[in-house]
Every structure is written in C-alpha cells, then in structure tokens.
Enzyme design. Structure first.
Site, PDB file in Angstrom:
ATOM      1  N   ASP A  10       0.789  -1.240   0.000  1.00 38.90           N
ATOM      2  CA  ASP A  10       0.000   0.000   0.000  1.00 38.90           C
ATOM      3  C   ASP A  10       0.821   1.289   0.000  1.00 38.90           C
ATOM      4  O   ASP A  10       0.398   2.303   0.580  1.00 38.90           O
ATOM      5  CB  ASP A  10      -0.956   0.019   1.193  1.00 38.90           C
ATOM      6  CG  ASP A  10      -1.934  -1.141   1.174  1.00 38.90           C
ATOM      7  OD1 ASP A  10      -1.957  -1.888   0.176  1.00 38.90           O
ATOM      8  OD2 ASP A  10      -2.667  -1.291   2.160  1.00 38.90           O
ATOM      9  N   LYS A 110      -6.627  -4.918  -3.357  1.00 40.18           N
ATOM     10  CA  LYS A 110      -7.323  -5.486  -2.209  1.00 40.18           C
ATOM     11  C   LYS A 110      -8.297  -4.461  -1.641  1.00 40.18           C
ATOM     12  O   LYS A 110      -8.164  -3.263  -1.884  1.00 40.18           O
ATOM     13  CB  LYS A 110      -6.331  -5.937  -1.137  1.00 40.18           C
ATOM     14  CG  LYS A 110      -5.517  -4.807  -0.518  1.00 40.18           C
ATOM     15  CD  LYS A 110      -4.447  -5.365   0.413  1.00 40.18           C
ATOM     16  CE  LYS A 110      -3.666  -4.286   1.117  1.00 40.18           C
ATOM     17  NZ  LYS A 110      -4.444  -3.526   2.106  1.00 40.18           N
ATOM     18  N   CYS A 143      -2.423  -2.839   7.790  1.00 43.69           N
ATOM     19  CA  CYS A 143      -2.284  -3.752   6.650  1.00 43.69           C
ATOM     20  C   CYS A 143      -1.033  -4.620   6.717  1.00 43.69           C
ATOM     21  O   CYS A 143      -1.058  -5.775   6.313  1.00 43.69           O
ATOM     22  CB  CYS A 143      -2.335  -2.958   5.346  1.00 43.69           C
ATOM     23  SG  CYS A 143      -3.949  -2.177   5.100  1.00 43.69           S
TER      24      CYS A 143
END
Length: 196
Positions: A10, A110, A143
């Site tokens: 990310d 995701k 995450c």
C-alpha cells in the site's frame, strides 16, 4: 525459481504522497520520507538479485462502499472532502512514483487490511515458487501486521523490514514487537534479503 519475494504493501499516493487524500486530511504517515527511501533501496536490491517484487494497492469504488461501518466511521472526515480516496483508477490509488511497479512485477488490488483476503495474492506467490516474504509498507499496525499474520497461517515464512514500515509512534513499535514475538523475523531490510 526464487523462494523469497519482496512484498510492498500500500505505498500509494493516497497514503504516502503529501498531496494524497489522507495526508491532506491531516492523516500523514510519520517519517514517511525515510521509509520511502529505505523501501526504494529494498526494492532495488531485490531486483538486483532477481527476486519477484509484489505490490498491493488498497482500493475502493467511489465513496468506498466496501468499507465496514466501523472503518467508514473512522474515515468519514476524509471521505467528506475526498470522495475519491483510494478509488481504483485514480492517482490517489496508484503506487507512489518513486516505487512505481515495473512491467514484470505483480500488483494485487485489495479491499481489506489482510492482503490475502479475497485476493489472488497467495495464488500468485505459489505460482512464483515463493515461500518467504520480506515485507515493507504502510501502515505497520493495520495492513502490514494483518498480512503478516495471515501469511504465517498460510505457511509463508514472514520477515518485516522495520525501516520500510511506518505508523504513528503509538502503534509502530508495539506492532513490530507483536509480529516479532510470534509471526515474523523483524529487522532492517538489508539484513533480511538472501545473500546474492
């Protein structure tokens, strides 16, 4: 085939670029410049030794209908001013330029903190012959930690590059300590890559 891959979680404009939706909403990631520099070196070293480079992007549809009510409540102030936050296909959702994926890299989109949940990440890693991951990214306690724990449950050997992860001081250190206690080897990136 290599058994180790670099997993970059990310590192998107919306999270780490000063003009991204979260930093512009007062939710900048602390120390991100040093983390981006270290992650750039991690990825370059991985490429130089022929390791697969895998990226995740946390993406939503406009106004993020995929968010759970609890997460939506936390991000309501951001969505009020940035309804495009991490919207698939926007600049906000793309990996920051300094870490931009190359054509042979794997990119996995995701909707959840756990990068394995409802994605083809595990399938791609198995196809590449990967059984060990060196992980960097944001945020450490969301995450990154969710993915590390999930990876262990799937039989992957997980390592976390502490200098390539970031979160607020309140959560960063405790999250690394939690992962190191049971789920991952934790250390600087240059101690985690396999020898050339």
């Amino acid at each position: 085939m290599p058994t180790t891959a670099v997993l970059v979680i990310d590192m998107q404009n919306g999270f780490v670029h000063r003009d991204g939706s979260l930093p512009r909403s007062g939710m900048a990631v602390p120390g991100i410049d040093a983390v981006l520099d270290a992650t750039t070196r991690l990825v370059a070293a991985g490429r130089a030794t022929g390791l697969p480079i895998v990226y995740t992007r946390h993406v939503y549809r406009r106004n993020a209908p995929e968010m759970s009510p609890r997460v939506r409540a936390a991000f309501a102030p951001v969505l009020a001013t940035h309804p495009h936050m991490l919207t698939r296909g926007t600049w906000d959702a793309e990996v920051v330029d300094v870490l931009a994926p190359e054509p042979d890299d794997v990119v996995v989109d995701k909707h959840h903190y756990d990068a394995f949940l409802h994605t083809d990440l595990e399938l791609m890693l198995r196809a590449l012959g990967v059984d060990r991951l060196v992980v960097g990214g944001v945020l450490t306690n969301y995450c990154v930690e969710s993915t590390v724990r999930s990876g262990v449950e799937r039989g992957f050997d997980m390592s976390v590059a502490a200098d390539c992860t970031a979160a607020s001081a309140r959560f960063h250190g405790p999250s690394l300590a939690s992962m190191e206690a049971m789920f991952a080897t934790v250390g600087p990136w240059n101690e985690l890559l396999p020898a050339p």
